[in-house]
Design a protein around this motif. Sequence first.
Motif, mmCIF file in Angstrom:
data_model
loop_
_atom_site.group_PDB
_atom_site.id
_atom_site.type_symbol
_atom_site.label_atom_id
_atom_site.label_comp_id
_atom_site.label_asym_id
_atom_site.label_seq_id
_atom_site.Cartn_x
_atom_site.Cartn_y
_atom_site.Cartn_z
ATOM 1 N N TRP A 82 0.831 -1.207 0.000
ATOM 2 C CA TRP A 82 0.000 0.000 0.000
ATOM 3 C C TRP A 82 0.867 1.260 0.000
ATOM 4 N N ALA A 83 1.972 1.249 0.764
ATOM 5 C CA ALA A 83 2.847 2.422 0.837
ATOM 6 C C ALA A 83 3.519 2.695 -0.508
ATOM 7 N N LEU A 84 4.012 1.650 -1.146
ATOM 8 C CA LEU A 84 4.637 1.817 -2.459
ATOM 9 C C LEU A 84 3.629 2.357 -3.472
ATOM 10 N N ASP A 85 2.436 1.777 -3.473
ATOM 11 C CA ASP A 85 1.392 2.202 -4.407
ATOM 12 C C ASP A 85 0.947 3.634 -4.119
ATOM 13 N N ASP A 86 0.768 3.969 -2.850
ATOM 14 C CA ASP A 86 0.306 5.305 -2.480
ATOM 15 C C ASP A 86 1.356 6.366 -2.794
ATOM 16 N N PHE A 87 2.625 5.990 -2.749
ATOM 17 C CA PHE A 87 3.702 6.921 -3.088
ATOM 18 C C PHE A 87 3.721 7.240 -4.583
ATOM 19 N N GLY A 88 3.228 6.299 -5.387
ATOM 20 C CA GLY A 88 3.178 6.523 -6.832
ATOM 21 C C GLY A 88 3.808 5.430 -7.670
ATOM 22 N N PHE A 89 4.381 4.419 -7.020
ATOM 23 C CA PHE A 89 4.962 3.311 -7.770
ATOM 24 C C PHE A 89 3.875 2.363 -8.242
#
Length: 215
Positions: free
Chosen positions: A97-104
């Motif tokens: 979720w953190a990677l996706d939310d950052f934009g990756f």
Amino acid sequence: MRAFTTLTAKVAPLDRPNVDTDAIIPKQYLKSIKRTGFGQFLFDDWRYLDAGDLDIPVASRRPNPDFVLNQPAYRDAQILLSRENFGCGSSREHAVWALDDFGFRAVIASSFADIFYNNSFKTGFLPVALTADVIETLFRELAANPGYTLTIDLPAQRVITPGGLAHAFDIDAFRKDCLIRGLDEIGLTLQHADAIRAYEARRREQAPWLFTNPV
């Protein structure tokens, strides 16, 4: 869930093996089951010079200028390039979720920890495993070319360099289909909504006492 078909995007290098889930999203931030809001804490211990917690506004903290994601050349990158055993450590969906939310949208590495790998597909996030030799080549090309981009063609299962060289990767056919169609487990279930409603209607007729409120 967002569909994933073909992505051409800037690449950010994270030249470390064994990147664990506590480095991706530290434990003190695992206080929500929402999938949003974790990007600001991605790689928290590496991105900032001072320790963080939920009581300290991110805007008041000091970014580490030496950390790759704080460098202008890699701003807005959507593909992360790393080494072997990415996502190891404790089980937490929050890492994806953190990677996706950052934009990756994707991580390319030579291998992944099983739980992280499995969690990725539930968020529409693509983990791509390439050989260590190919990963090494990509790191060299990235270092020599600011603004380096790659194309990930999921239907063709290829990672394509700016020079046109294509590297094949493996992916389970069912997971691939779900990503392309943007279907997580809930989306897959809702495809059978009519059948579920029909079953519930029959069940209500067959056993009406199950649907009455107790006295």
